[in-house]
Design a protein around this motif. Structure first.
Motif, PDB file in Angstrom:
ATOM      1  N   ALA A 189       0.836  -1.208   0.000  1.00 42.73           N
ATOM      2  CA  ALA A 189       0.000   0.000   0.000  1.00 42.73           C
ATOM      3  C   ALA A 189       0.869   1.256   0.000  1.00 42.73           C
ATOM      4  CB  ALA A 189      -0.917   0.006   1.210  1.00 42.73           C
ATOM      5  N   ASP A 194      -3.983   4.389   5.153  1.00 44.18           N
ATOM      6  CA  ASP A 194      -4.811   5.058   4.143  1.00 44.18           C
ATOM      7  C   ASP A 194      -6.024   4.151   3.971  1.00 44.18           C
ATOM      8  OD1 ASP A 194      -6.100   5.970   1.887  1.00 44.18           O
ATOM      9  OD2 ASP A 194      -4.277   6.383   0.758  1.00 44.18           O
ATOM     10  N   LYS A 197      -7.491   3.092   0.623  1.00 44.32           N
ATOM     11  CA  LYS A 197      -6.531   2.360  -0.198  1.00 44.32           C
ATOM     12  C   LYS A 197      -6.328   0.937   0.329  1.00 44.32           C
ATOM     13  CE  LYS A 197      -2.129   3.030  -2.531  1.00 44.32           C
ATOM     14  NZ  LYS A 197      -0.899   3.816  -2.579  1.00 44.32           N
ATOM     15  N   ASP A 200      -9.167  -0.951  -0.934  1.00 45.13           N
ATOM     16  CA  ASP A 200      -9.002  -1.296  -2.345  1.00 45.13           C
ATOM     17  C   ASP A 200      -8.037  -2.470  -2.505  1.00 45.13           C
ATOM     18  OD1 ASP A 200     -10.708   0.659  -3.183  1.00 45.13           O
ATOM     19  OD2 ASP A 200      -9.143   2.150  -3.579  1.00 45.13           O
TER      20      ASP A 200
ATOM     21  N   SER C 250      -5.562   3.574 -10.229  1.00 47.03           N
ATOM     22  CA  SER C 250      -5.157   3.279  -8.848  1.00 47.03           C
ATOM     23  C   SER C 250      -5.554   1.861  -8.437  1.00 47.03           C
ATOM     24  CB  SER C 250      -5.717   4.322  -7.873  1.00 47.03           C
ATOM     25  OG  SER C 250      -7.085   4.466  -8.049  1.00 47.03           O
ATOM     26  N   SER C 269       2.381   3.714  -7.981  1.00 50.07           N
ATOM     27  CA  SER C 269       1.586   4.693  -7.252  1.00 50.07           C
ATOM     28  C   SER C 269       1.707   6.069  -7.885  1.00 50.07           C
ATOM     29  CB  SER C 269       2.036   4.774  -5.789  1.00 50.07           C
ATOM     30  OG  SER C 269       1.824   3.541  -5.158  1.00 50.07           O
TER      31      SER C 269
END
Lengths: 359, 363, 305
Positions: A189, A194, A197, A200, C250, C269
């Motif tokens: 990550a 986060d 995130k 996700d 993303s 990223s």
């Protein structure tokens, strides 16, 4: 008008000084530096719980102070020194990034004692402490291998530092001890924290076929996604069962309270000495949350493994450890890897189908 | 009745002096209210915030250390903003400068390289910062891409690039694989001014930057050009000033200053390169630039004042257990009031009787 | 096929808060106001949104609380920049700091509390259609709302007189004022709409994504929303594409990692940000001079009566 203001200021200064002196008399002042907000539900939250336990244990004998959200950059040294100047005699700096700042301040104030979490630099008045979380990861690996139907584990990493790499390796070794063909998918990550995130990343892992989610990031987001998708998961840092009542298998709990209490006690009775504490299950430096959402035989296996590790009969990195490239890792610790090798771990063990970032 | 703004024919000196005082008074009043709501003694808290840090040498030094990068970056940004060039990405230029300077420090580590190392680091940081700032500037001048957004996006790119370097190629071989370079050699370190303290040479460089910018803006044709381009682009063209060139130049200068601030922070207070070298200096500096009304001397004062709130905020956490979030709210409120009161300088408030007909008719 | 569907579902969810916040900011910017405080308004929306739902148990109340919080913050911004003619960039940044601090204070009351997330639509037969069923008929309400919102905004901007006036204010406030339009009032409404959208987008995170509040949980998404508006060159249609593209990059970089593609994750990223810069430059170049950029964007307007 201006004189009046100054006079008022002076009076207040005087008043605050007097009252401060009265209440602070004979109290040991203990300071804490936190990386995140105390409400992060993870790393900092666990340190805060331990601070509260210290307050509960010693009551009026001590006074604690903390500074939260202290960035691991140029501000850290100042924040630590501010605590020293406010009269704190024992200061816990609770993140790796505070290592050099803590050392600098420690050299400047030889009469103040410092406790730095997860680092490796020490001094006469600066101890380090950390936990052997890899022991817990080994248990989790075994549970995961038993519980996974697909044989695919999803692992959310924060940053590829040794602590995280050794956690991944311990997980794999534990899993392979049950099922040699188990696979692990790793997503970094690039953040400790986060939540969206992390969520996700958990979704991506599940979508790619992982049915057990493990994380080395700090929020309960991944746990909650696993719960939503009906998958199983392990918590991190804190008890996360609230976010996945039907999903959490167990969680590695950072229980700093016993250590903090023992160090404050040592400071109070004058026996504080510089030391390097790297404790595991045997010293309750961390604990496993109750084993839930698994059949009794898996639970029994987990408890037995935990007992074996606690008793020192089982070492997660017992030799031979075979690295990803097929070479056998030198066995410096007798029948297992030594602490230095684990603390600086920078390779994956055989069976990880990925490569260590930055290598 | 309706309250309207009316542009002042000439800016009033009295208003310019009174406005910051009004702003500070209003901030203190609002803060007191908030503190009282939180159950803290407002007077005592305000003293911890604003008076205590000024009463001992240590805190004064820390204020200067904290203000150094803020002032240095903000001075450059002020030039940009005066020229109507919106560099929001000083944070990225700060990081790239730190990376470029650290490259020399890392490569010379453990060698017997002499005293040229630090000057070389400073120079390369300034150049790298300037080049990085030129990316959005060129995007703006050549392609018309909004420099606000491109410079902002490049902040994230710089952050991740730095992250990659310290976790990969530049990692300290003896550092147990943790994401930091080895400590810089003494020749690669910014010297400290006071023995045992943290005040370093960077503070002097920041003062020099303030002085240079003040002279540039007040006494040179270039400074005049920058201001005209920003304030009256059409007039600037008639005068033969090229707005595009002004954007490129001011971006490059502000990037260079941000990059310089970056390496000074790394080679000074921190001592090695690591992720998270900046607690948002590049963004805070934007606020400093505006607090200082884009005036170099004003920026110096604003930078010191904002640094005071950081130091005071920490002391308030320690002494009165006031959460850090309160400090952020204070900083926000302070900015609101300062910016609002600055309107007093440019505009006059007038009450007029509301008659829509007039509003529609004339115009 | 299932993986593709799953990825699309994740992308939709990840893009929705960006789309909602960016839609609001698009309207704000179209009226000539540049509010850089989106991040601050979003995090306030997240804190108040969770608070509202936690206290009442209702997702709708939470969403409304988030919107109101965002709108109140945008009112501060409007008072400063429209009422007092203060620089918009500085005020926007101040608003972000203020919002982050205040949300931390408000959120401290319910840290560690969890709520039930917004339910996903489930129509017995259409949702169960193998491919596409869940994508079309299985989302949470916010996803549909975000799309309805952008359609409505597009209709408003291009098909209504009020929309035309709003765009006129952004393109040339002097002329709009000369024509007798209340420039400041229109900008006030546009700014408040932007604030409400940012608040709603922030509220989406705890209400539908991760059902708890943690200080700083927006983690920079407000800034991305700002970038998207420019990326879309202020066109609603392109905004949808931009938001989903950003969401896709993303999410896909996470999948690429999971599949073991050996590119440093930092580069992955960084991709969305680099892509934004490149597209920004490419688009600006293609449209020669940036004709869709509101010409008065970010400039102070003081009507000389």
């Amino acid at each position: 008008m201006r004189n009046g203001f100054l006079a008022a200021v002076a009076a207040l200064l005087l008043a605050s000084g007097v009252s401060g002196a009265a209440s602070a008399a004979d109290k040991l002042k203990v300071g804490f530096i936190y990386l995140g907000p105390i409400g992060d539900l993870g790393w900092t939250y666990q340190h805060e719980l331990a601070r509260q336990a210290v307050v509960k244990e010693f009551g009026d004998k001590i006074e604690t102070t903390y500074l939260e959200n202290v960035a691991e950059g140029p501000d850290a040294e100042r924040a630590i020194e501010q605590l020293v100047r406010a009269g704190n005699k024992l200061i816990f700096t609770t993140s790796f990034g505070y290592m050099d700042p803590t050392l600098k301040v420690a050299k400047k104030y030889p009469n103040v004692h410092f406790e730095h979490a997860t680092g490796y630099k020490r001094d006469k008045n600066m101890s380090t402490y950390s936990a052997r979380w890899y022991q817990g990861r080994y248990i989790q690996g075994q549970i995961a291998a038993r519980m996974s139907r697909a044989g695919v584990l999803g692992y959310i990493g924060s940053f590829p530092i040794p602590e995280v790499i050794s956690g991944i390796n311990a997980t794999i070794l534990g899993a392979q001890s049950i099922n040699p063909n188990v696979k692990v998918k790793i997503i970094w990550a690039n953040s400790w924290f986060d939540p969206p995130k992390e969520a996700d990343a958990a979704k991506a892992l599940i979508d790619q076929g992982a049915d057990i989610i493990m994380q080395h990031t700090d929020s309960p987001a991944a746990m909650q996604i696993a719960a939503e998708r009906g998958k199983l998961a392990f918590g991190q840092d804190s008890e996360m069962i609230k976010f996945g009542p039907q999903s959490q298998l167990t969680s590695i709990l950072d229980t700093w309270a016993p250590y903090y209490i023992s160090r404050v006690k040592a400071e109070l009775d004058g026996s504080w000495k510089e030391q390097d504490t790297w404790g595991g299950l045997e010293t309750k430096m961390f604990e496993m949350a109750p084993y839930t959402n698994m059949p009794d035989d898996v639970k029994k296996m987990a408890e037995e493994t935990q007992a074996a590790i606690t008793a020192g009969k089982l070492h997660p990195f017992k030799c031979p450890v075979v690295a990803q490239d097929g070479t056998t890792v030198e066995c410096k610790g007798g029948d297992h890897l030594d602490d230095g090798q684990i603390l600086g771990m920078n390779f994956y063990v055989k069976g990880v189908d990925d490569k260590v970032p930055g290598k | 009745m309706q309250l309207v703004l009316e542009k002042r024919a000439e800016q009033s000196t009295a208003a310019a002096l009174v406005s910051p005082l009004v702003a500070i008074a209003a901030t203190l009043a609002t803060m007191s209210l908030l503190l009282a709501l939180l159950g803290k003694n407002p007077a005592a808290a305000l003293i911890v915030y604003f008076v205590d840090p000024l009463t001992d040498g240590y805190s004064l030094q820390e204020i200067a250390v904290k203000a150094t990068p803020l002032v240095m970056i903000a001075v450059g940004l002020a030039l940009c903003y005066l020229a109507n060039a919106w560099n929001i990405g000083a944070e990225g230029q700060f990081l790239i400068g730190a990376v470029a300077g650290s490259w020399i420090a890392v490569k010379t580590q453990g060698t017997d390289a002499g005293h040229w190392v630090l000057p070389a680091m400073l120079a390369s940081a300034a150049i790298a910062g300037a080049l990085y700032a030129l990316i959005p500037a060129i995007g703006k001048v050549r392609f018309g891409a909004s420099e606000i957004l491109t410079s902002l996006m490049l902040v994230y790119v710089a952050e991740l690039f730095l992250d990659y370097l310290v976790r990969g190629p530049w990692r300290d071989p003896a550092g147990f694989n943790f994401p930091t370079t080895a400590e810089f050699d003494p020749v690669a370190t910014v010297p400290v001014l006071v023995e045992g303290g943290r005040l370093h040479l960077g503070a002097i460089l920041a003062l020099l930057a303030v002085a240079a910018a003040a002279v540039l803006l007040g006494r040179t044709l270039k400074g005049f050009e920058i201001r005209v381009v920003g304030a009256a682009p059409r007039a600037a063209r008639f005068a033969g000033f090229d707005p595009d060139r002004a954007i490129l130049v001011t971006f490059a200068v502000s990037g260079a200053l941000a990059g310089l601030a970056g390496i000074i922070e790394v080679a000074g207070p921190i001592g090695h390169l690591q992720p998270g070298i900046s607690p948002g200096y590049g963004f805070t500096a934007i606020i400093v630039a505006f607090l200082g009304r884009l005036n170099p001397v004003g920026i110096l004062i604003a930078g010191l004042f904002l640094a005071l709130t950081f130091i005071g905020g920490e002391q308030a956490q320690i002494a009165m257990k006031i959460p850090l979030d309160v400090t952020k709210v204070f900083q926000g409120i302070l900015l609101f009031y300062v910016l609002a009161c600055d309107s007093l300088i440019l505009y006059r408030f007038r009450f007029i009787s509301k008659s829509p007909g007039v509003l529609r008719g004339t115009g | 096929m299932e993986l593709v569907e799953a990825i699309i579902l994740s992308v939709l969810a990840a893009s929705t808060p960006l789309l909602i916040a960016a839609t609001g900011e698009l309207v704000t910017e179209r009226s000539g106001v540049l509010n850089l405080g989106v991040e601050g308004m979003m995090i306030m929306g997240a804190a108040c949104g969770l608070g509202g739902t936690w206290l009442t148990g209702s997702i709708i109340v939470g969403a409304l609380c988030g919107m109101i919080a965002g709108m109140l913050l945008s009112l501060i911004f409007a008072t400063m920049t429209l009422g007092l003619a203060v620089n918009q960039v500085a005020t926007g940044l101040a608003l972000t700091i203020f919002g982050i601090g205040l949300s931390g204070l408000i959120g401290a009351g319910f840290v560690g509390e969890r709520i039930a997330t917004a339910p996903h639509l489930h129509l017995p037969s259409p949702t169960d259609v193998p491919f596409g069923g869940r994508i079309l008929f299985g989302q949470d309400g916010f996803v549909y709302l975000s799309l309805a919102l952008i359609v409505a905004v597009r209709w408003f901007l291009y098909r209504t007189r009020a929309g035309l006036v709003l765009r006129a204010c952004g393109d040339n406030h002097v002329s709009a004022h000369a024509l007798g339009y209340p420039v400041l009032r229109i900008r006030l409404l546009a700014t408040m709409f932007g604030g409400a959208c940012a608040g709603l987008a922030g509220a989406y995170l705890p209400l539908a994504y991760t059902p708890f509040f943690i200080p700083g949980m927006t983690a920079g998404r407000g800034w991305i929303a700002l970038a998207l508006v420019v990326f879309a060159s202020w066109l609603p249609g392109r905004l949808v594409i931009g938001a989903y593209l950003f969401g896709a990059v993303s999410i896909l970089q996470l999948h690429a990692q999971g599949a073991g593609i050996g590119i440093p994750s930092q580069f992955m990223s960084a991709l969305p940000y680099l892509a934004t810069v490149i597209v920004l430059v490419a688009l600006s170049r293609a449209r020669s001079g940036g004709s869709t950029t509101p010409a008065s964007l970010g400039t102070v307007f003081v009507p000389d009566r």
